[in-house]
Write a protein that holds these residues in place. Structure first.
Motif, PDB file in Angstrom:
ATOM      1  N   HIS A  15       0.822  -1.212   0.000  1.00  0.00           N
ATOM      2  CA  HIS A  15       0.000   0.000   0.000  1.00  0.00           C
ATOM      3  C   HIS A  15       0.854   1.260   0.000  1.00  0.00           C
ATOM      4  N   GLY A  16       2.093   1.170  -0.447  1.00  0.00           N
ATOM      5  CA  GLY A  16       2.989   2.317  -0.400  1.00  0.00           C
ATOM      6  C   GLY A  16       3.910   2.237   0.798  1.00  0.00           C
ATOM      7  N   TRP A  17       4.421   3.411   1.227  1.00  0.00           N
ATOM      8  CA  TRP A  17       5.405   3.417   2.320  1.00  0.00           C
ATOM      9  C   TRP A  17       5.336   4.729   3.098  1.00  0.00           C
ATOM     10  N   ASP A  18       5.612   4.625   4.382  1.00  0.00           N
ATOM     11  CA  ASP A  18       5.684   5.797   5.252  1.00  0.00           C
ATOM     12  C   ASP A  18       7.153   6.058   5.549  1.00  0.00           C
ATOM     13  N   PHE A  19       7.717   7.071   4.880  1.00  0.00           N
ATOM     14  CA  PHE A  19       9.130   7.391   5.071  1.00  0.00           C
ATOM     15  C   PHE A  19       9.364   8.272   6.291  1.00  0.00           C
ATOM     16  N   ASP A  23       7.842   2.656   7.943  1.00  0.00           N
ATOM     17  CA  ASP A  23       7.078   1.413   7.967  1.00  0.00           C
ATOM     18  C   ASP A  23       6.154   1.366   6.755  1.00  0.00           C
ATOM     19  N   ASN A  24       5.398   0.278   6.648  1.00  0.00           N
ATOM     20  CA  ASN A  24       4.589   0.055   5.449  1.00  0.00           C
ATOM     21  C   ASN A  24       3.150   0.535   5.612  1.00  0.00           C
ATOM     22  N   ASN A  25       2.911   1.445   6.548  1.00  0.00           N
ATOM     23  CA  ASN A  25       1.553   1.934   6.792  1.00  0.00           C
ATOM     24  C   ASN A  25       1.470   3.437   6.528  1.00  0.00           C
ATOM     25  N   PRO A  26       1.092   3.818   5.289  1.00  0.00           N
ATOM     26  CA  PRO A  26       0.995   5.240   4.966  1.00  0.00           C
ATOM     27  C   PRO A  26      -0.381   5.832   5.244  1.00  0.00           C
ATOM     28  N   ASP A  27      -1.135   5.250   6.188  1.00  0.00           N
ATOM     29  CA  ASP A  27      -2.464   5.776   6.495  1.00  0.00           C
ATOM     30  C   ASP A  27      -2.398   7.255   6.854  1.00  0.00           C
TER      31      ASP A  27
END
Length: 258
Positions: A15-19, A23-27
């Motif tokens: 689902h994209g990325w949170d830089f 982590d892998n949760n860009p909510d």
């Protein structure tokens, strides 16, 4: 599944990325990204909510803010590098929308030390075949002058810098402009769009007008898949609807005509 299945160096980035938090949760917990996404691609002609520009677009979210809402150069640069990598892995990424300005809220007379790396990352993204759309900023300043807003003000031919217009087809009172450095305008004042919590709310700023252009770029690429960022920029400029309030203010002198 906890594995880097595609060997791109990121685990479960489905689902994209949170830089910002790595982590892998860009909510989106603040709402800005969701509102931008609605401007780009809210499905139209279905009797529900609002309509975005591109009704069949896929959006890959890149989150760059940290837990406190701050922006750091490492997160910004890493997000651009990630998208370039994904293009090189044959993912169909045609544009990125960049509704942010620099590091925090500063304005600069020149890109400060450290921004060279951001410029290089953007240049690599464009060289990979995509278009970089950047909001011009909300300071009512001339980006041609000594004060400028980045990344919109980087002198790269593949960047499309976007001003905002209001519902009277005039330049929005908050919008930055620039006869040489801001390319085109799009609606961005009091626009109704998607918001977090499955709601709709009004959203304004060049943060709203930039996503309109990103959606238009994606539409153009469906008709001309091999069009370069430079060709797309020129097409938008040539086809813009002239507006008196934009003459001499931005390169095209007009508002986008989708």
């Amino acid at each position: 599944n906890g594995l880097d299945d595609d060997n791109n160096g990121f685990v479960d980035d489905v689902h994209g990325w949170d830089f910002g938090k790595l982590d892998n949760n860009p909510d989106d917990f603040q709402g800005h990204g969701t509102s931008c996404a609605g401007m780009i691609g809210a499905v139209g002609n279905n009797g529900i909510g609002v309509a975005g520009v591109n009704w069949a677009v896929s959006i890959l979210p890149m989150k760059i803010a940290n837990a406190f809402g701050g922006l750091e150069s490492a997160a910004i640069i890493s997000s651009h590098d990630y998208l370039t990598m994904m293009i090189n892995l044959n993912h169909n990424i045609v544009a990125s929308n960049n509704s942010y300005r620099g590091l925090g809220d500063e304005l600069y007379s020149d890109a400060p030390t450290g921004f060279d790396a951001e410029k290089d990352a953007i240049e690599a993204f464009i060289a990979a075949g995509a278009t970089f759309v950047a909001s011009a900023g909300n300071d009512t300043i001339d980006n041609d002058s000594t004060l400028r807003a980045f990344p919109a003000s980087y002198n790269l031919p593949g960047i499309i810098a976007v001003a905002a217009t209001d519902n009277q087809d005039a330049i929005a009172g908050f919008s930055n402009f620039g006869a040489q450095t801001v390319d085109i305008a799009a609606p961005g004042a009091g626009t109704l769009t998607a918001s977090i919590g499955s709601n709709y709310s009004y959203f304004g700023g060049t943060s709203a007008s930039g996503p309109v252009i990103a959606g238009v770029v994606a539409l153009l690429k469906t008709f001309k898949p091999n069009a370069s960022a430079v060709e797309i920029r020129q097409t938008l400029i040539d086809s813009a609807d002239p507006l008196p309030s934009l003459q001499g203010k931005i390169v095209s002198g007009g508002r986008v005509n989708v």
